[in-house]
Design an enzyme around this catalytic site. Sequence first.
Site, PDB file in Angstrom:
ATOM      1  N   GLY C  40       0.828  -1.195   0.000  1.00 44.79           N
ATOM      2  CA  GLY C  40       0.000   0.000   0.000  1.00 44.79           C
ATOM      3  C   GLY C  40       0.864   1.246   0.000  1.00 44.79           C
ATOM      4  O   GLY C  40       1.894   1.307   0.675  1.00 44.79           O
ATOM      5  N   GLY C  42      -0.775   4.470   0.082  1.00 40.89           N
ATOM      6  CA  GLY C  42      -1.636   5.592   0.441  1.00 40.89           C
ATOM      7  C   GLY C  42      -0.981   6.383   1.557  1.00 40.89           C
ATOM      8  O   GLY C  42       0.212   6.234   1.818  1.00 40.89           O
ATOM      9  N   GLY C  45       0.551   3.791   3.970  1.00 39.79           N
ATOM     10  CA  GLY C  45       1.649   3.011   3.406  1.00 39.79           C
ATOM     11  C   GLY C  45       2.839   3.865   3.003  1.00 39.79           C
ATOM     12  O   GLY C  45       3.982   3.565   3.363  1.00 39.79           O
ATOM     13  N   HIS C 266     -21.796   7.944   3.993  1.00 35.84           N
ATOM     14  CA  HIS C 266     -21.653   9.402   4.020  1.00 35.84           C
ATOM     15  C   HIS C 266     -22.906  10.078   3.478  1.00 35.84           C
ATOM     16  O   HIS C 266     -23.394   9.711   2.410  1.00 35.84           O
ATOM     17  CB  HIS C 266     -20.432   9.799   3.183  1.00 35.84           C
ATOM     18  N   SER C 284     -18.090  17.277  -0.587  1.00 30.17           N
ATOM     19  CA  SER C 284     -17.508  17.479   0.739  1.00 30.17           C
ATOM     20  C   SER C 284     -18.539  17.900   1.774  1.00 30.17           C
ATOM     21  O   SER C 284     -19.431  18.702   1.521  1.00 30.17           O
ATOM     22  CB  SER C 284     -16.420  18.546   0.696  1.00 30.17           C
ATOM     23  N   ARG C 330     -22.453  12.092  10.665  1.00 25.89           N
ATOM     24  CA  ARG C 330     -22.747  11.407   9.410  1.00 25.89           C
ATOM     25  C   ARG C 330     -23.766  10.300   9.549  1.00 25.89           C
ATOM     26  O   ARG C 330     -24.717  10.217   8.768  1.00 25.89           O
ATOM     27  CB  ARG C 330     -21.451  10.831   8.840  1.00 25.89           C
ATOM     28  N   ARG C 435     -16.753   7.201  12.272  1.00 24.41           N
ATOM     29  CA  ARG C 435     -15.588   8.073  12.161  1.00 24.41           C
ATOM     30  C   ARG C 435     -16.007   9.521  11.981  1.00 24.41           C
ATOM     31  O   ARG C 435     -16.888   9.813  11.183  1.00 24.41           O
ATOM     32  CB  ARG C 435     -14.717   7.658  10.977  1.00 24.41           C
ATOM     33  N   LEU C 441      -7.488  10.808   7.639  1.00 21.80           N
ATOM     34  CA  LEU C 441      -6.183  11.258   7.138  1.00 21.80           C
ATOM     35  C   LEU C 441      -5.222  11.322   8.317  1.00 21.80           C
ATOM     36  O   LEU C 441      -4.068  10.892   8.241  1.00 21.80           O
ATOM     37  CB  LEU C 441      -6.313  12.626   6.476  1.00 21.80           C
TER      38      LEU C 441
HETATM   39  C1  LIG Z   1     -14.020  10.531  -1.447  1.00 24.11           C
HETATM   40  C2  LIG Z   1     -13.384  10.423  -0.098  1.00 24.11           C
HETATM   41  C3  LIG Z   1     -13.177  11.561   0.665  1.00 24.11           C
HETATM   42  C4  LIG Z   1     -12.575  11.481   1.921  1.00 24.11           C
HETATM   43  N1  LIG Z   1     -12.375  12.632   2.634  1.00 24.11           N
HETATM   44  C5  LIG Z   1     -11.726  12.555   3.824  1.00 24.11           C
HETATM   45  C6  LIG Z   1     -11.424  13.745   4.553  1.00 24.11           C
HETATM   46  O1  LIG Z   1     -11.762  14.858   4.116  1.00 24.11           O
HETATM   47  N2  LIG Z   1     -10.760  13.637   5.732  1.00 24.11           N
HETATM   48  C7  LIG Z   1     -10.360  12.426   6.217  1.00 24.11           C
HETATM   49  O2  LIG Z   1      -9.745  12.390   7.279  1.00 24.11           O
HETATM   50  N3  LIG Z   1     -10.627  11.272   5.549  1.00 24.11           N
HETATM   51  C8  LIG Z   1     -11.300  11.310   4.365  1.00 24.11           C
HETATM   52  N4  LIG Z   1     -11.573  10.148   3.685  1.00 24.11           N
HETATM   53  C9  LIG Z   1     -11.077   8.878   4.217  1.00 24.11           C
HETATM   54  C10 LIG Z   1      -9.591   8.753   3.928  1.00 24.11           C
HETATM   55  O3  LIG Z   1      -9.291   9.369   2.699  1.00 24.11           O
HETATM   56  C11 LIG Z   1      -9.159   7.297   3.829  1.00 24.11           C
HETATM   57  O4  LIG Z   1      -9.666   6.596   4.883  1.00 24.11           O
HETATM   58  C12 LIG Z   1      -7.642   7.191   3.890  1.00 24.11           C
HETATM   59  O5  LIG Z   1      -7.050   8.035   2.943  1.00 24.11           O
HETATM   60  C13 LIG Z   1      -7.181   5.776   3.656  1.00 24.11           C
HETATM   61  O6  LIG Z   1      -5.766   5.786   3.479  1.00 24.11           O
HETATM   62  P1  LIG Z   1      -4.988   4.422   3.410  1.00 24.11           P
HETATM   63  O7  LIG Z   1      -3.555   4.730   3.273  1.00 24.11           O
HETATM   64  O8  LIG Z   1      -5.369   3.599   4.628  1.00 24.11           O
HETATM   65  O9  LIG Z   1      -5.556   3.624   2.191  1.00 24.11           O
HETATM   66  P2  LIG Z   1      -5.517   4.096   0.608  1.00 24.11           P
HETATM   67  O10 LIG Z   1      -5.167   5.508   0.454  1.00 24.11           O
HETATM   68  O11 LIG Z   1      -6.792   3.610   0.006  1.00 24.11           O
HETATM   69  O12 LIG Z   1      -4.320   3.262   0.001  1.00 24.11           O
HETATM   70  C14 LIG Z   1      -4.470   1.904  -0.271  1.00 24.11           C
HETATM   71  C15 LIG Z   1      -3.189   1.459  -0.929  1.00 24.11           C
HETATM   72  O13 LIG Z   1      -3.110   0.046  -0.923  1.00 24.11           O
HETATM   73  C16 LIG Z   1      -2.851  -0.432  -2.223  1.00 24.11           C
HETATM   74  N5  LIG Z   1      -3.512  -1.709  -2.349  1.00 24.11           N
HETATM   75  C17 LIG Z   1      -4.812  -2.016  -2.057  1.00 24.11           C
HETATM   76  N6  LIG Z   1      -5.025  -3.312  -2.264  1.00 24.11           N
HETATM   77  C18 LIG Z   1      -3.863  -3.850  -2.672  1.00 24.11           C
HETATM   78  C19 LIG Z   1      -3.457  -5.170  -3.049  1.00 24.11           C
HETATM   79  N7  LIG Z   1      -4.305  -6.196  -2.990  1.00 24.11           N
HETATM   80  N8  LIG Z   1      -2.184  -5.347  -3.442  1.00 24.11           N
HETATM   81  C20 LIG Z   1      -1.309  -4.310  -3.466  1.00 24.11           C
HETATM   82  N9  LIG Z   1      -1.627  -3.074  -3.111  1.00 24.11           N
HETATM   83  C21 LIG Z   1      -2.900  -2.851  -2.729  1.00 24.11           C
HETATM   84  C22 LIG Z   1      -3.389   0.614  -3.159  1.00 24.11           C
HETATM   85  O14 LIG Z   1      -2.685   0.555  -4.378  1.00 24.11           O
HETATM   86  C23 LIG Z   1      -3.092   1.876  -2.384  1.00 24.11           C
HETATM   87  O15 LIG Z   1      -1.771   2.271  -2.661  1.00 24.11           O
HETATM   88  C24 LIG Z   1     -12.179  10.217   2.432  1.00 24.11           C
HETATM   89  C25 LIG Z   1     -12.389   9.066   1.663  1.00 24.11           C
HETATM   90  C26 LIG Z   1     -12.996   9.149   0.419  1.00 24.11           C
HETATM   91  C27 LIG Z   1     -13.237   7.898  -0.377  1.00 24.11           C
END
Ligand SMILES: Cc1cc2nc3c(=O)[nH]c(=O)nc-3n(C[C@H](O)[C@H](O)[C@H](O)COP(=O)(O)OP(=O)(O)OC[C@H]3O[C@@H](n4cnc5c(N)ncnc54)[C@H](O)[C@@H]3O)c2cc1C
Lengths: 257, 236, 637
Positions: C40, C42, C45, C266, C284, C330, C435, C441
Amino acid sequence: MNLTLHVWRQKNRNAEGGFVTYEARGISPDMSFLEMLDVINEGLILKGEEPIAFDHDCREGICGQCGVVINGHAHGPRKATTTCQLHMRSFNDGDELTLEPWRAGAFPVIKDLIVDRCAFDRVIAAGGFITAPTGTAPDGNAILVPKPAADRAMDAAACIGCGACVAACPNSSAMLFVAAKIAHLGYLPQGQPERERRALAMVARMDEEGFGTCTNHGECEAVCPKQIPIEFIARMNRDFAKAALFAPRDRTAADGG
Amino acid sequence: MSSAASTAAIAQSPAESSRLARILGSSIGQKFVMAATGIVLSAFIVGHMAGNLTVFKGAAAINAYGAALRRIPALLWGVRAVLLLSVLGHIWAYLALSVKSWRARPKGYKVTAYKEASFASRTMRWTGPILAAFIVYHLLHLTTGTVHPSFRAGDVYHNLVAGLRVTWVAVFYIVAMGCLALHVFHGVWSMFQSLGVSQPRYESFARRLATIFTIIVVGGFVIIPIAVLAGLLKVQ
Amino acid sequence: MEIKSNSPTGPIEQKWTRHRFEMKLVTPANKRKYTVIVVGSGLAGASAAATLAELGYQVKCYCYQDTPRRAHSIAAQGGINAAKNYQNDGDSVFRLFYDTVKGGDFRAREANVYRLAEVSVNIIDQCVAQGVPFAREYGGMLANRSFGGAQVSRTFYARGQTGQQLLLGAYQALERQIGAGQVAMFTRHEMQELIVIDGRARGIVTRDMISGKIESHVADAVVLATGGYGTVFYLATYAKGCNTTAIWRAYKKGAAFGNPCYTQIHPTCIPVTGEHQSKLTLMSESLRNDGRIWVPKKSGDARPPDQIPEDERDYYLERKYPSFGNLSPRDIASRAAKEVCDEGRGVGPGGRGVYLDFAEAIQRLGVEKIRERYGNLFEMYERITDENPYKVPMRIYPASHYTMGGLWVDYNLMSTIPGLFVLGEANFSDHGANRLGASALMQGLADGYFIVPYTLTNYLGSNKFEKIGADHAAFRSGESATAARMEKLLGINGQRTVDSFHRELGGIMWEYCGMARNEKGLQTALQKIPALREEFWKNVCVPGDGEEINQALEKAGRVADFLELGELMCLDALERRESCGGHFREEFQTEDGEALRDDQNFCHVAAWEFAGAGQKPVRHVESLAFENVHLATRSYK
Ligand SMILES: Cc1cc2nc3c(=O)[nH]c(=O)nc-3n(C[C@H](O)[C@H](O)[C@H](O)COP(=O)(O)OP(=O)(O)OC[C@H]3O[C@@H](n4cnc5c(N)ncnc54)[C@H](O)[C@@H]3O)c2cc1C
Ligand code: HEM
Ligand code: HEM
Ligand code: SF4
Ligand code: F3S
Ligand code: FES
């Protein structure tokens, strides 16, 4: 509405590609362009044929993964719009559309409409960052950032790395992408210490990756979904000139910094 | 694939090469050469155009002007040297940049369309060489006289009028000036961008300057072959 | 299986500081001898991979997109919370901690939440230093806004693209390490199996999505940061590729799954327009600061909004929750929207939508102010719906947006498999049953920058690792299992596309395990899902072969896992006989329709253990103690 599509199909990186014609029937104007492709693909799959491979992920115009050249326009006819945000109401019943992948030596096609854009990552890896190891940062307000500088930096930082600028540039130049990153970091006080070195390293890498040169066509700005202005390219040229002419030599360059 | 990028570390510090090599070697540095030489050439054609206009004051005037140009050989040759270097530099940069760009898209599009790129900007690579060809012909024509029907050393007026009375020659001159128009219309604006003076594409100083420059310079040039064709300038 | 939180003892303010001191270290010279896998890229990660590499570990990082910068964190709009109290409005680490515990409806682990609030301040400093262009005041100070109904202004933001900017910051730090050769980046690589040797996570098996190659990767510890599983509902605000595959395979290798049924719906998303719909777009939450939510009082009222007089409109949130009104949390806002639509008062095609009206705000502040605040969101809305929100009210409807559930982790973010760490949305997280806005974030970056680098070092420092090669039997069998799976999917050649199965599963989940759940519905879903799964394995059609890019095959693998996860979610929802946060069981509500918690019997985390194919998984519990924030009923009236 019904449309006729001429789509570039190419089995893999080394295969010879070609155009295949498909009929898109009963398309709703509310569909996004990619949803229209989904419909075609569903049909192909049920016929046991391979669906059209195209890149996409967020489908809301922010991840930068999608990108198709539609009738010669990167991301299609609409201003400031990614392919995934393009809706079929931008087209007319009976239209003929030619779908091609980004075309650039630095972006090899790996299947159908999918290209490999890792060259961008390598340009960033060369210098598109501020060296600030975790835990070393001073308080967020310790260094003040004038609002205009922050806003300008944000304008540049809005780039989603889609590569449409390269696809649309008659010279396949990546200047807009590179300039946007250099401007983003260059407008901020935090970005100053590495400003010269960043410009030199990123421009050098950009050239090594085999992107074209800029003759100021301005096509990149016109297709950029985030409307990154080419003033940033002028700014990059300036930064590069300053660095190339006056930057003190970096004695530690040898150890990769 | 970027696992490739990961296996090989990427130079995060510019390689230690001489400043000149770094500039001439990079696509941006080559743009600087293009622009710098472009300035010289542009400056020259302004003066040249002005000098040419003396033809309307009569044979005496322009011949005197021609003679004046030759009075101090050192200066004359100095100017010629600068011009020659500029044209060569300009052409070198043109080749270097163009080769990069041609290599950058091995396979083109089936359908091409433009949202922004102007006709002038898209034809730079054609108007340029045409100008090069024109310059060569032009020198053989009016400076050395090699290709001139009745060349008289020192009699600029005669050479000019007699030379341009030949219709196809005059037409060639006019066409060449058309190319020059396109070339500087984009070029002069482009120059600012290349040299790092941020200027919006429209509504900007650079844009206005380029437009005015094009009208005046090219206007001042073409009026001569036209005048000759129209019989306003006759051989005495 | 034993579920131990391993929270340090002592006063909550000192737990993390003390723990950090007590944890083992690894000397700089030895760090380079360890390899760590981070799945990951994100926020969680990328920040973890970059930081671990900075410390000197050999890091291998994986993502399924073509570059790490596209992880779905990029889509976050609103902002990120931090207890900086720059606005001098009475915020503090304790208040952020308090709000988060309460917002989560008392189903989160106090120690974790406090630590989260504590490091939140470092996150902002770190991001600023990296060049994240946060919004600024004219004085050059960082700007803040109040978000998601918080009573203090503690949310930091970068226009409507906060997630993008934070991710680019982490991505640039990651690329720096890639360039320096400290991180090996594997893009377009999908994790297929977790490899456990002698009870410890020692590597993964991936599929190269370009060449189709199935490869083994060995390491001394594995970090999963693969995001949320909300796409189980098919229509969601997630990216199309978001999946549960990585955590699901880990679950099947013995990692407990925490609170699978906790999902966040949401309230402010753009409604569905038709069958073809492939995803839903979030508007948003900040829009709720100025927009007023309403529906007609009469059911089936088909008049256009401007022809519905004021006294025939029902501003139901303002009516039901006078003190929070349009800013109520929410889960509450979403459920309220569902209710009015169920009563036939919904608006727009299909009657599945409510109005978010800016007319009054535009009168009060003027178009310009509104454009300045929400310009980009209004454009986005118009681009999608072809309606101009300056003139006609927006139509919104709830959509799947976040999963509070995920792999269970202890205080060190380590799962029940030693050496397997889980970060970000992928773990069962610090958000309890609901949440709060702008806190995911924060959590992702806290986990990646400031927590796992310490706890993972502690794990490496306190264990011995014998060298293992990719030729080890465990890897071999992992590879063949993956290969067999691909073969199977490609060999079925049935009559239905993967998407049609996904759509149907999504429909079931939304209907029976969505905003409101009840025993009967969940029982039905528990019948339907296994049946659908069975049909999938008989009748799915996946053309092409496995030797190159095959997007149908990729989808098939993901949907196959969703078809198993969905069942576990329903099971968990069924067994949790109470309502809390996003989990609303219709049987358990107050007379005025509010969630009714049962702290006697359910003040705990449900951690599910895989018991083998076809076996009912085992439900373990981690009971939650609230020593600093006292258990109380949430009230937003
Ligand atoms: C539209 C939207 C708006 C949001 N707005 C907000 C906000 O304003 N404030 C806030 O705090 N939160 C917000 N959230 C929630 C927040 O963005 C997410 O919960 C958070 O960014 C998740 O981050 P992460 O690193 O855990 O996962 P992600 O950012 O989803 O990263 C997942 C990573 O894992 C990798 N991956 C997944 N599966 C596999 C696999 N099987 N093999 C290899 N790699 C894989 C992907 O390639 C990616 O790199 C929002 C979410 C959404 C959908
Ligand atoms: C209609 C257009 C033009 C006319 C009528 C014209 C006319 C002349 C004449 C009469 C001379 C000889 C002057 C002398 O020997 O004293 C001359 C020389 C020259 N012209 Fe032009 N010219 C024209 C356009 C141009 C253009 C566009 C260029 C450049 C791109 C150019 C470049 C030169 C050069 C380099 C010389 C030689 C000057 C020297 O002696 O070093 N001319 N031109
Ligand atoms: C009278 C002669 C000429 C003048 C006044 C002139 C002027 C200019 C100027 C001002 C530019 C803009 C430079 C920049 O954008 O950085 C330019 C660009 C260019 N010139 Fe010329 N030029 C002349 C002759 C030529 C010749 C002989 C060639 C080629 C053989 C040529 C090829 C080009 C090309 C390809 C560009 C585009 C480069 C770019 O826009 O970046 N030019 N010219
Ligand atoms: S500059 Fe614009 S077009 Fe180029 S990559 Fe960035 S967003 Fe895409
Ligand atoms: S289109 Fe190409 S030429 Fe320059 S201005 Fe843009 S990069
Ligand atoms: S799919 Fe993400 S920008 Fe188009």
